[in-house]
Enzyme design. Sequence first.
Site, mmCIF file in Angstrom:
data_model
loop_
_atom_site.group_PDB
_atom_site.id
_atom_site.type_symbol
_atom_site.label_atom_id
_atom_site.label_comp_id
_atom_site.label_asym_id
_atom_site.label_seq_id
_atom_site.Cartn_x
_atom_site.Cartn_y
_atom_site.Cartn_z
ATOM 1 N N GLU A 53 -0.911 6.431 5.306
ATOM 2 C CA GLU A 53 -0.534 5.853 6.413
ATOM 3 C C GLU A 53 1.096 6.339 6.383
ATOM 4 O O GLU A 53 1.576 6.360 5.241
ATOM 5 C CB GLU A 53 -0.600 4.378 6.078
ATOM 6 C CG GLU A 53 -0.054 3.416 7.447
ATOM 7 C CD GLU A 53 0.081 2.071 7.128
ATOM 8 O OE1 GLU A 53 -0.568 1.539 6.180
ATOM 9 O OE2 GLU A 53 0.338 1.491 8.025
ATOM 10 N N ARG A 283 -6.696 3.809 -9.130
ATOM 11 C CA ARG A 283 -5.489 4.600 -8.835
ATOM 12 C C ARG A 283 -4.863 5.070 -9.946
ATOM 13 O O ARG A 283 -4.888 4.388 -10.989
ATOM 14 C CB ARG A 283 -4.958 3.670 -7.587
ATOM 15 C CG ARG A 283 -4.512 2.235 -8.341
ATOM 16 C CD ARG A 283 -3.363 1.339 -7.578
ATOM 17 N NE ARG A 283 -3.915 1.466 -6.137
ATOM 18 C CZ ARG A 283 -3.361 1.954 -5.085
ATOM 19 N NH1 ARG A 283 -2.206 2.192 -5.136
ATOM 20 N NH2 ARG A 283 -3.686 1.657 -3.976
ATOM 21 N N LYS A 293 4.552 1.639 -2.069
ATOM 22 C CA LYS A 293 5.342 2.146 -1.196
ATOM 23 C C LYS A 293 6.316 1.160 -0.707
ATOM 24 O O LYS A 293 7.641 1.280 -0.556
ATOM 25 C CB LYS A 293 4.657 2.422 0.245
ATOM 26 C CG LYS A 293 3.988 3.927 -0.113
ATOM 27 C CD LYS A 293 3.689 4.408 1.401
ATOM 28 C CE LYS A 293 2.007 4.454 1.164
ATOM 29 N NZ LYS A 293 1.569 4.708 2.665
HETATM 30 P P1 ATP Z 1 -0.364 1.089 1.698
HETATM 31 O O1 ATP Z 1 -1.979 0.997 1.917
HETATM 32 O O2 ATP Z 1 -0.113 -0.187 0.860
HETATM 33 O O3 ATP Z 1 0.541 1.493 2.368
HETATM 34 P P2 ATP Z 1 -1.160 3.122 -0.046
HETATM 35 O O4 ATP Z 1 -0.525 3.758 -1.333
HETATM 36 O O5 ATP Z 1 -2.709 2.721 -0.371
HETATM 37 O O6 ATP Z 1 -0.418 1.865 0.384
HETATM 38 P P3 ATP Z 1 -1.828 5.008 1.741
HETATM 39 O O7 ATP Z 1 -1.046 5.831 2.628
HETATM 40 O O8 ATP Z 1 -2.902 4.182 2.519
HETATM 41 O O9 ATP Z 1 -1.139 4.204 0.832
HETATM 42 O O10 ATP Z 1 -2.616 5.934 0.866
HETATM 43 C C1 ATP Z 1 -3.242 7.301 1.191
HETATM 44 C C2 ATP Z 1 -4.397 7.520 0.251
HETATM 45 O O11 ATP Z 1 -4.009 7.699 -1.072
HETATM 46 C C3 ATP Z 1 -5.483 6.320 0.074
HETATM 47 O O12 ATP Z 1 -6.914 7.046 0.000
HETATM 48 C C4 ATP Z 1 -5.094 5.796 -1.215
HETATM 49 O O13 ATP Z 1 -6.387 5.398 -1.768
HETATM 50 C C5 ATP Z 1 -4.639 6.822 -2.058
HETATM 51 N N1 ATP Z 1 -3.636 6.341 -3.002
HETATM 52 C C6 ATP Z 1 -2.603 5.588 -2.751
HETATM 53 N N2 ATP Z 1 -2.247 5.261 -3.885
HETATM 54 C C7 ATP Z 1 -2.826 5.877 -4.988
HETATM 55 C C8 ATP Z 1 -2.685 5.771 -6.345
HETATM 56 N N3 ATP Z 1 -1.492 5.226 -7.073
HETATM 57 N N4 ATP Z 1 -3.504 6.629 -7.115
HETATM 58 C C9 ATP Z 1 -4.488 7.359 -6.245
HETATM 59 N N5 ATP Z 1 -4.569 7.333 -5.101
HETATM 60 C C10 ATP Z 1 -3.591 6.581 -4.226
#
Ligand code: ATP
Length: 590
Positions: A53, A283, A293
């Site tokens: 995102e 994660r 984030k």
């Molecule tokens: P949010 O959804 O709260 O904005 P997010 O960290 O999930 O935060 P995204 O941009 O949705 O942000 O993440 C993109 C991809 O990265 C998703 O597929 C998510 O599962 C993966 N991702 C995010 N954080 C982690 C992490 N700490 N370890 C592994 N994969 C992650």
Amino acid sequence: MPKDAPTPHNHDPNDGDDAASPKSRNFIQQIIDADLESGKYTAEQIHTRFPPEPNGYLHIGHAKSICLNSGLAAEYGGRFNLRFDDTNPAKEEQEYVDAIQDDVHWLGADWEDRLFYASDYFPRLYEWATALIKAGKAYVCDLDAEQMREHRGTLTEPGKDSPYRERTVEENLELFAKMKAGDFADGTKTLRAKIDMASPNVNLRDPVMYRIKHTHHQRTGDQWCIYPSYDWAHGQEDAIEGITHSICTLEFENHRPLYDWFCDQLAELNLLPARPRQIEFARLNLTYTVMSKRKLLQLVTEHHVAGWDDPRMPTIRGLRRRGYTSEAIRNFCERIGVARQNSTIDMLWLEDAVREHLNEIAPRRMAVLRPLRVVLTPEGEPADSAGTSTSEVLKECQLDNHPQQPELGKRTVSLGREIYVEQGDFMEDAPKKFFRLKPGGSVRLRGAGIATCNEVVKDSAGEVTELHCSFNPDTTALVDGKKVKGTIHWVNAQAAVECQVRLYDHLFAVENPDKPPTEDGTFLDNINPASLETVTAKVEPSIADAAAGERFQFERLGYFYADPVDSQPGAPAFNRTVTLRDTWGKAKAK
Ligand code: ATP
Ligand code: MG
């Protein structure tokens, strides 16, 4: 961190698995292998994606997801997409879109020509939602957020049907069209899937598919005022792109039945172009840092750090500016593997990965971070000649640029009558095992010879300002019939160049900074006040011409990176990427 969490020094993540055994395949590879074996897919059909995102910069957790997804596509000879999940215009910005692409490329993942945006699919998602309404699978609901919460029930109690649940198809179609046309205010209506308000899985209790948000979108402008929810959008986007394995983090496990439900309904209506499968993995969490984030944004906006690229940040930007290499990050991700259970990885793993790579590629240099002047007098010369001809060169030393890579050659470093050594390499009241400079003690000057401390000069406050040492240019010379044990680095005072060096410690003082130290505190209270120290170092002249982005090992001090922003031609500023594992690493006698 759990007690049994591995650290790089006590645990090999692939312990006991030889490369050929099925056990050495992680559970996602095993799923894909089985899909190939059953004939469900051919290898080149394997298709993964990274769906960020664009509401912040990428961090090391995202790197894990990028390496995993792009790595699988590469391994099977399949494809990897980059898709911006831009369904929430309120928090999303072009700045993030650009930075994310740059960071994904830097990590070495290649989406070729498959860069997509969820917003590209808004028309199709709208059409499909309409089809679900027609099939009696979705309805327009007038409950506001608060009422919806009340109707939702709890984990132990079923929810209650919305009073709008039995609207006719015609009424729903008309209201949904009006929602899209902008006839209603934000929050006054939603489109909901009609599933089961009594489902034990709360995600299936008539989840929201569309919300009204009169917000400008960075790509679609004011074309839309209804935006799809993650649950409604994600699986359908995967299907449109032909994603075979949709890999996400564990918190979406309970959403999988909903992911499948939407796919099933569209498949029944013959609308689904492909059938993706959602797979969840744990994660990445790291000690001494935060990965949310929202928290990273707060660190930036409240100026606890200098920006998204502050070298203390766990962002890809920060790691890049710190001097991390993409190879190191990829190795780290490979090594920690994928798991189905959440755990916290020790930061040492990440540091070890970069140390290992930089050890291979970084040429060696000498720099002194906290200089102490030493005046050398060649043995046999009267001591009172000290300091009389400071520019005189006592020895031209030939030093290896890299001890394991002779092809990188040698450089000449001159040793003069005055040099700098680290303040920490001298101790006045030294314990017996202190094998560096002390009154009457001898030490080897790296590649130059043996210095023996004869006199300690102090200022009026009693601070040591200078040492006077006798010097023997034979690096293997015995002192009192014994080999000299310690070796220290030095720079020639006449030729030394001053440059700024930034030394980093963890941004947070505790292993788990997410947990506030007090009940009414926040994660910010865990910030390490000493995470940045800036020193003016004395460095050997060859370093002064370093180009921005160059990397070196400063002997005994660690790996350093010429900061790409703050370095000036002829005056580099260095960031310490990482210390050496063994700070007093035994520099071999030369
Ligand atoms: P949010 O959804 O709260 O904005 P997010 O960290 O999930 O935060 P995204 O941009 O949705 O942000 O993440 C993109 C991809 O990265 C998703 O597929 C998510 O599962 C993966 N991702 C995010 N954080 C982690 C992490 N700490 N370890 C592994 N994969 C992650
Ligand atoms: Mg997310």
